[in-house]
Design an enzyme around this catalytic site. Structure first.
Site, PDB file in Angstrom:
ATOM      1  N   LYS A   1       0.830  -1.199   0.000  1.00  0.00           N
ATOM      2  CA  LYS A   1       0.000   0.000   0.000  1.00  0.00           C
ATOM      3  C   LYS A   1       0.871   1.258   0.000  1.00  0.00           C
ATOM      4  O   LYS A   1       2.040   1.212   0.397  1.00  0.00           O
ATOM      5  CB  LYS A   1      -0.878   0.032   1.263  1.00  0.00           C
ATOM      6  CG  LYS A   1      -1.924  -1.044   1.357  1.00  0.00           C
ATOM      7  CD  LYS A   1      -2.672  -0.916   2.685  1.00  0.00           C
ATOM      8  CE  LYS A   1      -3.755  -1.970   2.831  1.00  0.00           C
ATOM      9  NZ  LYS A   1      -4.881  -1.745   1.908  1.00  0.00           N
TER      10      LYS A   1
ATOM     11  N   ARG B   1     -10.356 -11.364   1.833  1.00  0.00           N
ATOM     12  CA  ARG B   1     -11.261 -12.374   1.277  1.00  0.00           C
ATOM     13  C   ARG B   1     -10.641 -13.762   1.324  1.00  0.00           C
ATOM     14  O   ARG B   1     -11.348 -14.766   1.346  1.00  0.00           O
ATOM     15  CB  ARG B   1     -11.656 -11.980  -0.145  1.00  0.00           C
ATOM     16  CG  ARG B   1     -10.558 -11.961  -1.166  1.00  0.00           C
ATOM     17  CD  ARG B   1     -10.933 -11.166  -2.409  1.00  0.00           C
ATOM     18  NE  ARG B   1     -11.092  -9.750  -2.114  1.00  0.00           N
ATOM     19  CZ  ARG B   1     -11.501  -8.847  -2.982  1.00  0.00           C
ATOM     20  NH1 ARG B   1     -11.804  -9.211  -4.221  1.00  0.00           N
ATOM     21  NH2 ARG B   1     -11.620  -7.576  -2.636  1.00  0.00           N
TER      22      ARG B   1
END
Length: 522
Positions: free
Chosen positions: A296, A370
């Site tokens: 990120k 996920r």
């Protein structure tokens, strides 16, 4: 790290005679029409403030208006009483316009109580004389006031090593004025509010804890210890057990960190088996998310300590379930990992075998939530459940689509509607979103059963991609709902209502309302 706790009790003494440091009353805004036809703001005292108003000889609203009070939602105005009532300070909290023929909405009361108690930090003992109806709406209104007061009194303990002269201690004791303090229904609502608010506060504490102090093994230990003390059955899978059990998603995400992953399972079984229904709660527990190899940007990365807010909410909700004892079996699943870049990290291009045997092609290691959730969802379905509620700070797409207060909900349409209604009732709004076929088509992989994100890295419908992926791991017979709290799970702005800066505890209260719903209605 545990924050200081505010206690709450009921009183039926005249508010004007209560020996407290401050008495809180409600005021509504209203619009009058003077003779020249131009509107002018005015104040209207809410019910509950009658004896306070009488002590001021009818001049209370006039005085508050001179101090700038408008009655706007959440506005807090303090007034020295100079001996007119026992409390040295009257606090007027805004409730907005007076509802026509009805009491204020529960969320208005919840926010008002929270704002008032938060503004009164430094006052050891505070009483609330807010409007409480005497009809069928009374329990919900009292519950809202109690929850708001307890949550408004929250402040994270923090890590400062020197005394802070301007830092005032949260209100230690709150008294809520009611018609009959011994009423069994009112007492039950207070007991419930204390259990629920206690769970929300625990969730906030976990989210606010520094990520170096709450890596997966430590987080698992903290949850397991609290759960055992609450009387829940606890199972903790370490990295060896996860590898042996085939939890490929959890192992993949966690393998880049020296702090290995965990899966915590918490089980509540009602006496006599309850109504026979089973509820599974699943929460994402990424204790820190760098993005892994797909790292990120540095700006704002510090807030990624909140990427375990889903697991914190589920773990805390299970503690409240143990206290509230609903007539339904509830099991919580908390997959925990730290997503770090290293020589052992999972990579874009990897193909991972998940708990249910499906093969997943990894395209973006920053779509790690996920992966751990898919394994936990598959495990919950394997264990057997009728309803599955999963919550996670999953996608930035949720914030883009719905903002920072409204969660996105995807899954079985009927269950998504139940989540929406529960969110409305608790002040944790959620909005159902679709799971389009074209989004699933975009996640077809050339080499595996499904790509982890859109195969062309197209971010269109990014929130929906998360829901579509998770659907692949839900058993056909299980009703399910995915609650994306990327925005609502963490409040980075200034305190407002009963929300302080940092972890919010969303959606603990929604999950508990859903458990109650299943217990009552199946």
């Amino acid at each position: 790290m545990t924050s200081p706790r505010t206690t709450l009790s009921l009183v039926d003494t005249d508010p004007a005679e209560l020996a407290v440091d401050a008495i809180v009353i409600g005021v509504h805004s209203q619009t009058t029409e003077p003779g020249d036809g131009s509107p002018a703001a005015a104040l209207l005292l809410a019910s509950g403030a009658e004896s306070i108003a009488a002590a001021f000889d009818g001049k209370l609203t006039e005085t508050l208006a001179l101090l700038g009070a408008t009655g706007g939602p959440g506005e807090v105005i303090k007034l020295a009483t100079l001996g007119t009532v026992t409390a040295p300070v009257v606090v007027a909290v805004g409730l907005g316009p007076e509802p026509a023929g009805a009491a204020p909405a529960p969320e208005s009361l919840r926010r008002a109580a929270g704002a008032a108690v938060r503004a009164l930090a430094g006052s050891p003992r505070v009483a609330l004389a807010l409007p409480l109806p005497d009809d069928a709406d009374a329990p919900a209104a009292l519950r809202a006031v109690a929850e708001g007061a307890l949550l408004g009194g929250y402040r994270f303990a923090g890590y400062k090593t020197k005394p802070q002269p301007t830092r005032r201690e949260p209100v230690a004791e709150v008294l809520v004025a009611v018609p009959d303090a011994a009423d069994a229904t009112a007492q039950a609502e207070v007991a419930r509010a204390q259990a629920v608010a206690g769970a929300v506060r625990t969730s906030r504490d976990w989210v606010n804890t520094a990520p170096n102090e709450l890596r997966p093994p430590a987080f698992a230990d903290a949850v397991a210890t609290a759960a055992r003390e609450a009387g829940l059955d606890v199972e903790v899978l370490d990295e060896a057990a996860l590898a042996a059990g085939g939890y490929g998603g959890i192992i993949a995400v966690g393998q880049g960190s020296e702090a290995p992953p965990r899966l915590v399972k918490l089980t509540y079984t009602p006496a006599g088996g309850g109504n026979g229904k089973r509820v599974a709660l699943v929460g994402k527990g990424i204790t820190f998310d760098t993005g892994g190899i797909s790292i990120k940007p540095a700006q704002g990365m510090w807030e990624m300590k909140s990427d375990m807010a889903g697991a914190a909410a589920v773990g805390a909700a299970m503690l409240a379930v143990a206290a509230l004892k609903p007539s339904v079996t509830v099991t919580g699943y908390l997959p925990m990992a730290e997503n770090m870049p290293s020589g052992t990290s999972y990579r874009p291009g990897d193909v991972i075998t998940m708990f249910n045997g499906k093969k997943v092609e990894v395209l973006n290691t920053d779509a790690e939530g996920r992966m751990v959730l898919a394994d936990a969802i598959a495990r919950a379905c394997s264990d057997g459940t009728d309803y599955l509620f999963e919550t996670s700070t999953l996608t930035g797409g949720q914030v883009i689509s719905l903002g920072k207060r409204i969660a996105g909900v995807m899954g079985s349409p009927e269950l998504c509607e139940r989540v929406r209604l529960a969110g409305d009732a608790t002040g944790e709004p959620a909005w159902p979103m679709p799971l389009p076929d074209d989004v699933r088509k975009g996640m077809e992989s050339d080499v595996a059963d499904i790509s982890q994100v859109n195969a062309g890295m197209d971010r269109a419908g990014h929130m929906l991609q998360g829901g579509v992926f998770l659907r692949e791991f839900v058993a056909d017979e299980v009703a399910w709902a995915h609650i994306d709290i990327a925005g609502p799970g963490y409040h980075s702005g200034e305190p407002t209502g009963y929300l302080t800066k940092g972890g919010t505890g969303v959606p603990v209260r929604t999950l508990l309302a859903l458990v109650d719903d299943v217990a009552a209605n199946g």
